[in-house]
Scaffold this active site. Structure first.
Site, PDB file in Angstrom:
ATOM      1  N   ASP A 170       0.711  -1.612   0.091  1.00 46.08           N
ATOM      2  CA  ASP A 170       0.271  -0.076  -0.352  1.00 46.08           C
ATOM      3  C   ASP A 170       0.455   1.122  -0.221  1.00 46.08           C
ATOM      4  O   ASP A 170       0.639   2.187   0.108  1.00 46.08           O
ATOM      5  CB  ASP A 170      -0.654   0.371   1.527  1.00 46.08           C
ATOM      6  CG  ASP A 170      -0.246   0.070   2.706  1.00 46.08           C
ATOM      7  OD1 ASP A 170       1.073  -0.055   2.457  1.00 46.08           O
ATOM      8  OD2 ASP A 170      -0.620   0.890   3.603  1.00 46.08           O
ATOM      9  N   TYR A 264      10.255   4.450   1.632  1.00 47.98           N
ATOM     10  CA  TYR A 264      11.598   3.169   2.574  1.00 47.98           C
ATOM     11  C   TYR A 264      12.194   3.299   1.948  1.00 47.98           C
ATOM     12  O   TYR A 264      13.612   2.716   2.594  1.00 47.98           O
ATOM     13  CB  TYR A 264      10.798   1.885   1.957  1.00 47.98           C
ATOM     14  CG  TYR A 264       9.761   1.531   3.058  1.00 47.98           C
ATOM     15  CD1 TYR A 264      10.183   1.258   4.198  1.00 47.98           C
ATOM     16  CD2 TYR A 264       8.646   2.082   2.729  1.00 47.98           C
ATOM     17  CE1 TYR A 264       8.422   0.962   5.407  1.00 47.98           C
ATOM     18  CE2 TYR A 264       7.185   1.402   3.765  1.00 47.98           C
ATOM     19  CZ  TYR A 264       7.230   0.978   4.879  1.00 47.98           C
ATOM     20  OH  TYR A 264       6.074   0.990   5.900  1.00 47.98           O
TER      21      TYR A 264
HETATM   22  P1  NAD Z   1      -1.201  -8.087  13.567  1.00 49.69           P
HETATM   23  O1  NAD Z   1      -0.480  -8.338  14.483  1.00 49.69           O
HETATM   24  O2  NAD Z   1      -2.290  -6.355  14.782  1.00 49.69           O
HETATM   25  O3  NAD Z   1      -2.325  -9.358  12.990  1.00 49.69           O
HETATM   26  C1  NAD Z   1      -1.846 -10.058  11.979  1.00 49.69           C
HETATM   27  C2  NAD Z   1      -2.818 -10.847  12.202  1.00 49.69           C
HETATM   28  O4  NAD Z   1      -2.523 -12.345  11.857  1.00 49.69           O
HETATM   29  C3  NAD Z   1      -2.641 -11.423  14.032  1.00 49.69           C
HETATM   30  O5  NAD Z   1      -3.937 -11.509  14.575  1.00 49.69           O
HETATM   31  C4  NAD Z   1      -2.597 -13.374  14.188  1.00 49.69           C
HETATM   32  O6  NAD Z   1      -2.491 -13.591  15.431  1.00 49.69           O
HETATM   33  C5  NAD Z   1      -1.899 -13.526  12.953  1.00 49.69           C
HETATM   34  N1  NAD Z   1      -1.513 -14.566  12.312  1.00 49.69           N
HETATM   35  C6  NAD Z   1       0.109 -14.430  12.025  1.00 49.69           C
HETATM   36  N2  NAD Z   1       0.117 -15.921  12.225  1.00 49.69           N
HETATM   37  C7  NAD Z   1      -1.252 -16.367  11.359  1.00 49.69           C
HETATM   38  C8  NAD Z   1      -1.141 -17.831  10.175  1.00 49.69           C
HETATM   39  N3  NAD Z   1       0.036 -18.246  10.186  1.00 49.69           N
HETATM   40  N4  NAD Z   1      -2.079 -18.068   9.732  1.00 49.69           N
HETATM   41  C9  NAD Z   1      -3.233 -16.845  10.200  1.00 49.69           C
HETATM   42  N5  NAD Z   1      -2.963 -15.714  11.119  1.00 49.69           N
HETATM   43  C10 NAD Z   1      -1.951 -15.750  11.812  1.00 49.69           C
HETATM   44  O7  NAD Z   1      -0.805  -7.300  12.671  1.00 49.69           O
HETATM   45  P2  NAD Z   1      -0.976  -5.680  11.760  1.00 49.69           P
HETATM   46  O8  NAD Z   1      -0.148  -4.541  12.340  1.00 49.69           O
HETATM   47  O9  NAD Z   1      -2.411  -5.895  11.420  1.00 49.69           O
HETATM   48  O10 NAD Z   1      -0.555  -6.008   9.378  1.00 49.69           O
HETATM   49  C11 NAD Z   1      -0.288  -7.331   9.726  1.00 49.69           C
HETATM   50  C12 NAD Z   1       0.313  -7.417   8.533  1.00 49.69           C
HETATM   51  O11 NAD Z   1       0.079  -6.789   6.904  1.00 49.69           O
HETATM   52  C13 NAD Z   1       1.545  -7.212   8.825  1.00 49.69           C
HETATM   53  O12 NAD Z   1       2.214  -8.590   7.875  1.00 49.69           O
HETATM   54  C14 NAD Z   1       1.663  -5.624   8.268  1.00 49.69           C
HETATM   55  O13 NAD Z   1       2.888  -6.063   7.683  1.00 49.69           O
HETATM   56  C15 NAD Z   1       1.215  -6.070   7.047  1.00 49.69           C
HETATM   57  N6  NAD Z   1       1.082  -4.332   6.076  1.00 49.69           N
HETATM   58  C16 NAD Z   1       1.304  -4.894   4.458  1.00 49.69           C
HETATM   59  C17 NAD Z   1       0.892  -3.221   3.725  1.00 49.69           C
HETATM   60  C18 NAD Z   1       0.832  -3.942   2.707  1.00 49.69           C
HETATM   61  O14 NAD Z   1       0.593  -2.778   2.196  1.00 49.69           O
HETATM   62  N7  NAD Z   1       1.698  -4.740   2.276  1.00 49.69           N
HETATM   63  C19 NAD Z   1       0.766  -2.384   5.064  1.00 49.69           C
HETATM   64  C20 NAD Z   1      -0.077  -2.833   6.395  1.00 49.69           C
HETATM   65  C21 NAD Z   1       0.073  -3.570   7.182  1.00 49.69           C
HETATM   66  C1  LMR Z   2       2.090  -1.019  10.538  1.00 56.67           C
HETATM   67  O1  LMR Z   2       1.631   0.253  10.175  1.00 56.67           O
HETATM   68  O2  LMR Z   2       2.767  -1.522  10.417  1.00 56.67           O
HETATM   69  C2  LMR Z   2       2.831  -0.493   8.849  1.00 56.67           C
HETATM   70  O3  LMR Z   2       1.991  -0.479   8.247  1.00 56.67           O
HETATM   71  C3  LMR Z   2       4.455   0.072   8.730  1.00 56.67           C
HETATM   72  C4  LMR Z   2       4.468   0.464   9.857  1.00 56.67           C
HETATM   73  O4  LMR Z   2       5.355   0.695  10.577  1.00 56.67           O
HETATM   74  O5  LMR Z   2       3.231   1.513   9.812  1.00 56.67           O
END
Ligand code: NAD
Ligand code: LMR
Length: 441
Positions: A170, A264
């Site tokens: 994103d 980044y």
């Molecule tokens: P979070 O820890 O709040 O949520 C992640 C969830 O995944 C947790 O509830 C955890 O229990 C679950 N989980 C872990 N391993 C798992 C598995 N093997 N199977 C099923 N569920 C599992 O984290 P968050 O801050 O909400 O972020 C979630 C993900 O999204 C992270 O990897 C983050 O880096 C990513 N993210 C990506 C983008 C992007 O644009 N690519 C943007 C923002 C966040």
């Molecule tokens: C998050 O919020 O966990 C990711 O989007 C990356 C970040 O550090 O904000």
């Protein structure tokens, strides 16, 4: 329009409510039959799921909603898996950030030693998710935005090359929203050209529908202000630490004024500055736990308590629109143009073919078709060659359980000054990751 069945993997994610609210706001574009949440942490997921059940009963009772920790129940019958898991949760993100800082190195979620540690944790879980999908829903697509996306994407390319998985990010969406603000446009009026790796790339063109090129105008603004804008345009990247990152784009542009940088890149071009400006006792993980995570889970508990979703409890996550657009492009063959992480295969002509690169793609029923971005200059290519080698070595290290390759990966990272420091930080990361990494030989 056929109604779609969706499972959100990482149902307990801080992003789940925002994405569900976004899906509900777009039912005319992407009608939904079934919505399921799947997580391996039942307790965490249940808090959000119970609150979302109340929201769905209020707003779209026709959608069949459920939540589970059973992969068979989760994946059976779905058209899409929207995946945002975090292996090791925030407890491990905090260590990814704090351990490198102890060695004077960048402590960040996806860049440098922290990102490498997170990558090693994520590969196994992501492959497991893909295997569940292929077993229980062989026709489904996985739209993955679990981080670190660059390493996860390379692992998918190597370990599951035929799987219907699209990795995406994103950050370019958020930054484009800022650029559109700078020039008084909306993002959907703009078409970009871009090349790079995930969290490691450059915009080479930003044009409107008449073909006017805005790059010089945006560049002048960024040279003064970075991507800082007056109005809240990017709902996700608003915290204080992000404001500093948007501002720092000014210094990224100074090194390489030709193109507009991904934010980044600050971790690779100014690692010393980043370390100096980090608080080793309070990192981004702490900021998110005290901020977004607390806000989202407090709101969920309030909804459960009161039995209704009040104004402002859960917000539509604007940045999640790109996930709806991607699902729609696949479900209804819309030919949407989006930046995605795909095998290079010539899209960047003078870059290695077997790299996972981030470039504009046209997306339809068969997935993404990358658009050729041509040759890239020496500076960007040099940086990318180094970084892609790091990402490849990590995946090789995971597959071969190779300590040597992990050491090489860390040594090669532009964020690490020497093989000695690389070894020290590697040993410290191994110590806390025994539960998650393969045992390295
Ligand atoms: P979070 O820890 O709040 O949520 C992640 C969830 O995944 C947790 O509830 C955890 O229990 C679950 N989980 C872990 N391993 C798992 C598995 N093997 N199977 C099923 N569920 C599992 O984290 P968050 O801050 O909400 O972020 C979630 C993900 O999204 C992270 O990897 C983050 O880096 C990513 N993210 C990506 C983008 C992007 O644009 N690519 C943007 C923002 C966040
Ligand atoms: C998050 O919020 O966990 C990711 O989007 C990356 C970040 O550090 O904000």
């Amino acid at each position: 329009m056929k109604k779609q069945s969706i499972v959100i993997a990482g149902g307990g994610s801080t992003y789940t409510p925002g994405i569900v609210m976004m899906l509900l706001d777009n039912l005319d574009k992407l009608p939904i039959k079934t919505l399921k949440l799947y997580d391996n942490d039942a307790e965490r997921q249940e808090i959000l799921a119970k609150a979302l059940k109340i929201v769905l009963d209020e707003q779209a009772p026709e959608i069949e909603f459920s939540y589970t920790t059973d992969p068979k129940v989760a994946f059976e019958g779905v058209d899409f898996c929207m995946a945002h898991i975090r292996t090791g949760q925030y407890r491990m993100r905090e260590l990814d950030e704090k351990i490198p800082l102890k060695f004077g190195l960048v402590g960040q979620e996806t860049c440098g030693p922290g990102g490498i540690a997170y990558g090693m944790r994520s590969i196994g879980d992501m492959i497991e998710l893909i295997d569940y999908m292929e077993k229980y829903a062989p026709n489904a697509w996985m739209l993955n935005y679990s981080n670190p996306a660059a390493i996860v994407a390379e692992a998918c390319r190597v370990l599951r090359p035929e799987a219907k998985v699209i990795n995406m990010c994103d950050m370019p969406v958020g930054t484009l929203r800022r650029m559109s603000q700078i020039i008084g446009k909306t993002p959907d009026e703009l078409t970009v050209r871009y090349f790079g790796l995930n969290h490691f790339g450059w915009w080479t063109s930003v044009k409107d529908q008449e073909g006017h090129e805005y790059l010089p105008e945006i560049r002048d603004y960024v040279a003064e202000n970075g991507y800082l804008t007056q109005i809240e345009v990017d709902t996700q990247h608003m915290d204080q630490s992000w404001q500093e990152t948007h501002k720092k784009a000014k210094d990224l542009l100074a090194v390489n004024p030709r193109y507009l940088p991904n934010t980044y890149l600050k971790y690779y071009l100014y690692p010393d500055y980043v370390v100096e400006h980090s608080n080793p006792e309070y990192t981004r993980a702490n900021e998110v736990m005290a901020g977004r995570e607390k806000r989202v889970f407090d709101a969920a508990r309030k909804i459960i308590e009161t039995g209704k979703c009040g104004e402002g409890d859960f917000h539509i996550d604007n940045h999640a629109l790109f996930i709806v657009d991607l699902a729609r492009a696949i479900a209804f063959n819309t030919g949407e143009r989006m930046l995605l992480i795909v095998p290079n295969n010539g899209a960047i002509s003078n870059f290695r073919q077997d790299a996972m690169v981030e470039v504009p793609c046209i997306v339809g029923t068969d997935g993404p078709e990358p658009l050729c971005q041509g040759d890239i200059p020496t500076f960007e290519r040099g940086m990318m060659e180094q970084q892609v080698a790091v990402e490849k070595l990590i995946v090789e290290a995971w597959v071969e359980k190779s300590y040597q390759k992990m050491w090489q990966a860390l040594t090669l990272s532009k964020t690490v000054p020497s093989a000695k420091v690389a070894k020290d930080v590697l040993d410290a990361l191994i110590e806390v990751n025994t539960e998650y990494w393969p045992e390295l030989k």
